[in-house]
Design a protein around this motif. Structure first.
Motif, PDB file in Angstrom:
ATOM      1  N   CYS A  29      88.480   0.388  22.550  1.00 55.50           N
ATOM      2  CA  CYS A  29      89.485   1.145  21.790  1.00 55.50           C
ATOM      3  C   CYS A  29      89.340   2.646  22.053  1.00 55.50           C
ATOM      4  CB  CYS A  29      89.322   0.866  20.299  1.00 55.50           C
ATOM      5  SG  CYS A  29      90.422   1.888  19.291  1.00 55.50           S
ATOM      6  N   PRO A  30      90.377   3.288  22.610  1.00 56.00           N
ATOM      7  CA  PRO A  30      90.284   4.721  22.917  1.00 56.00           C
ATOM      8  C   PRO A  30      90.102   5.600  21.672  1.00 56.00           C
ATOM      9  CG  PRO A  30      92.138   3.715  24.071  1.00 56.00           C
ATOM     10  CD  PRO A  30      91.643   2.702  23.093  1.00 56.00           C
ATOM     11  N   SER A  41      89.249   2.177  14.510  1.00 55.79           N
ATOM     12  CA  SER A  41      88.993   1.082  15.459  1.00 55.79           C
ATOM     13  C   SER A  41      89.941  -0.075  15.145  1.00 55.79           C
ATOM     14  CB  SER A  41      87.549   0.598  15.318  1.00 55.79           C
ATOM     15  OG  SER A  41      87.428  -0.229  14.164  1.00 55.79           O
ATOM     16  N   PRO A  42      90.081  -1.034  16.062  1.00 56.00           N
ATOM     17  CA  PRO A  42      90.950  -2.188  15.771  1.00 56.00           C
ATOM     18  C   PRO A  42      90.455  -2.964  14.547  1.00 56.00           C
ATOM     19  CG  PRO A  42      90.151  -2.219  18.054  1.00 56.00           C
ATOM     20  CD  PRO A  42      89.488  -1.069  17.394  1.00 56.00           C
ATOM     21  N   CYS A  70      96.768   4.889  15.892  1.00 56.41           N
ATOM     22  CA  CYS A  70      96.632   3.817  16.888  1.00 56.41           C
ATOM     23  C   CYS A  70      97.628   4.083  18.023  1.00 56.41           C
ATOM     24  CB  CYS A  70      96.931   2.469  16.228  1.00 56.41           C
ATOM     25  SG  CYS A  70      97.026   1.123  17.409  1.00 56.41           S
ATOM     26  N   LEU A  71      97.183   3.907  19.256  1.00 57.93           N
ATOM     27  CA  LEU A  71      98.036   4.146  20.425  1.00 57.93           C
ATOM     28  C   LEU A  71      98.959   2.967  20.740  1.00 57.93           C
ATOM     29  CD1 LEU A  71      94.931   5.338  22.282  1.00 57.93           C
ATOM     30  CD2 LEU A  71      96.967   6.757  22.390  1.00 57.93           C
ATOM     31  N   ARG A  74      97.006  -1.825  23.019  1.00 56.27           N
ATOM     32  CA  ARG A  74      96.723  -3.264  22.982  1.00 56.27           C
ATOM     33  C   ARG A  74      95.538  -3.675  23.865  1.00 56.27           C
ATOM     34  NH1 ARG A  74     102.745  -5.818  22.784  1.00 56.27           N
ATOM     35  NH2 ARG A  74     101.647  -7.800  22.649  1.00 56.27           N
TER      36      ARG A  74
HETATM   37  S1  SF4 Z   1      95.924  -0.798  20.151  1.00 58.98           S
HETATM   38 FE1  SF4 Z   1      95.116   0.719  18.680  1.00 58.98          FE
HETATM   39  S2  SF4 Z   1      93.351  -0.296  17.766  1.00 58.98           S
HETATM   40 FE2  SF4 Z   1      93.845  -1.441  19.652  1.00 58.98          FE
HETATM   41  S3  SF4 Z   1      92.581  -0.531  21.257  1.00 58.98           S
HETATM   42 FE3  SF4 Z   1      94.544   0.571  21.300  1.00 58.98          FE
HETATM   43  S4  SF4 Z   1      94.227   2.355  19.941  1.00 58.98           S
HETATM   44 FE4  SF4 Z   1      92.575   0.904  19.503  1.00 58.98          FE
END
Ligand code: SF4
Ligand code: SF4
Length: 416
Positions: A29-30, A41-42, A70-71, A74
């Motif tokens: 997760c970036p 975080s996810p 959140c970006l 996915r």
């Molecule tokens: S979708 Fe959102 S929670 Fe999932 S890795 Fe990307 S930034 Fe993190």
């Protein structure tokens, strides 16, 4: 705002229950990488969505902030052993906060303008492009920058990131094949791509024509809807999907082809998201995947290019399409060219659709890492299949040579 969500959203609860809290997604997760904060975080966001849906947490600005940061890259979904449908979940949770929804909150003016403009590609977006061209070429841009007006309005960062808007492409509805016809294909042109990139679509058309494909471009096509889908407006996204399937499904074509990875990924998810009646009747391909699948006539040759090319892999390409394999296969046809993936390609560049507008600080931090990777690659140029990523990366390093891979392919073709 500031009230529990009632009644609990059963769909969100069901999906969040799939998470076993293993944490395997965290290193991918970036935003967690940047902040080291569980709520970024996810796993943390899933817990927040679950508590929100159960009515255990207030739908306040702090919670919304964690979801907004959140970006929607996915990357977490791709590695999750429990197959938590994270992309679906975050869209559903954001829809709870959209203007007019139960936990309605206001939206920033630039984001609302962006959503309204791309939704009306043939009208409002064209007017915006026209206005921007006038602004950039009339001297008004120079005046606005010198006067400090942009800084005062806190629009200086956004304005500086804006590349020169090219003249309109004025695409025709049909481009016949060169030589013997193999089949017709349909081209999805996108909205920002068509407005800001005058190289990729003409290259795609020319290349397909050289390879024996007639290219149909339905004039009534619109935005793919991904910006609306990820910003809490699934109904608007569904309407845009309906416009596109109506425009394309009446054509006699072998495939629908997109040149932008984010849009193409969204087109491919239409049926799953909005029902079979909103799916395409033929397969949807990313152009590099399509070109890597077909047989190339033997008479097509490429001029050598003694360059090192760094391949940037957009998140949509990595997590939702077929990754870089097709790009590598195509570039390998150019003699002497050395094409290598960028280091840490699994980390988003920060563009992420509207993210570069809504979360400029995080988007900038991610871009700095991407630019460091580009520097370390000592490449002559970079290729990317996503116009949003390309614009964002180039805004961080003006003068950086960055192409769509098919533009490079076409440039090197010598004989047909
Ligand atoms: S979708 Fe959102 S929670 Fe999932 S890795 Fe990307 S930034 Fe993190
Ligand atoms: S989302 Fe998947 S990978 Fe991440 S903690 Fe939950 S179950 Fe594990």
């Amino acid at each position: 705002m500031d009230q529990p969500v009632t009644p609990p959203d059963q769909q969100i609860l069901k999906e969040t229950d799939q998470c076993v809290l293993c944490g395997l997604c965290l290193p991918h997760c970036p935003t967690y990488h940047l902040t080291r904060n569980e709520a970024e975080s996810p796993r943390g966001r899933i817990s927040l969505m679950q508590a929100l849906a159960r009515g255990q947490l207030q739908a306040d600005a702090e919670l919304k902030g964690h979801l907004d940061r959140c970006l929607v890259c996915r990357s977490c979904e791709r590695v999750c052993p429990s197959q938590v449908p994270y992309g679906k979940l975050i869209d559903e949770a954001r829809a709870l906060f959209a203007p007019g929804a139960a936990q309605s909150s206001s939206r920033s003016v630039p984001l609302q303008q962006l959503l309204d403009s791309v939704a009306d590609k043939q009208g409002r977006l064209r007017q915006v492009a026209k206005g921007l061209r006038l602004y950039q070429r009339s001297g008004a841009q120079w005046l606005a920058r010198q006067s400090g007006l942009l800084r005062g309005l806190k629009l200086d960062g956004l304005e500086q990131a804006l590349p020169n808007v090219p003249e309109p492409l004025n695409l025709k509805s049909y481009y016949p094949p060169q030589g013997e016809k193999r089949a017709d294909v349909a081209l999805f042109t996108g909205c920002i791509g068509e407005m800001m990139d005058d190289g990729t679509l003409p290259s795609a058309i020319k290349l397909l024509n050289i390879l024996g494909y007639g290219v149909q471009i339905p004039v009534s096509q619109g935005c793919c809807g991904s910006l609306h889908q990820h910003n809490g407006e699934p109904e608007q996204a569904k309407s845009l999907a309906h416009i596109n399937v109506t425009a394309f499904n009446g054509l006699e074509v072998e495939a629908v082809i997109g040149t932008g990875s984010g849009c193409t990924a969204q087109l491919r998810e239409y049926a799953a998201r909005y029902g079979e009646e909103n799916g395409f009747k033929v397969a949807v391909y990313d152009i590099c995947d399509f070109l890597a699948t077909i047989e190339w006539p033997e008479q097509i040759c490429f001029r050598p290019l003694k360059q090192r090319i760094a391949i940037h892999e957009p998140c949509a390409s990595r997590n939702l399409l077929n990754g870089m394999a097709s790009v590598q296969k195509l570039l390998a046809m150019i003699p002497e060219l050395v094409a290598r993936p960028l280091a840490n390609n699994n980390r988003c560049c920060g563009a992420a659709g509207s993210y570069m507008v809504t979360q400029p600080a995080l988007a900038d931090a991610l871009r700095r890492e991407k630019l460091s990777a580009i520097t370390a690659a000592s490449a002559d140029a970079v290729v990317s299949t996503n116009i949003g990523c390309a614009l964002h990366i180039q805004a961080g390093r003006p003068g950086l040579e960055l192409h769509h891979p098919i533009a490079l392919l076409l440039q090197q073709i010598t004989s047909v």
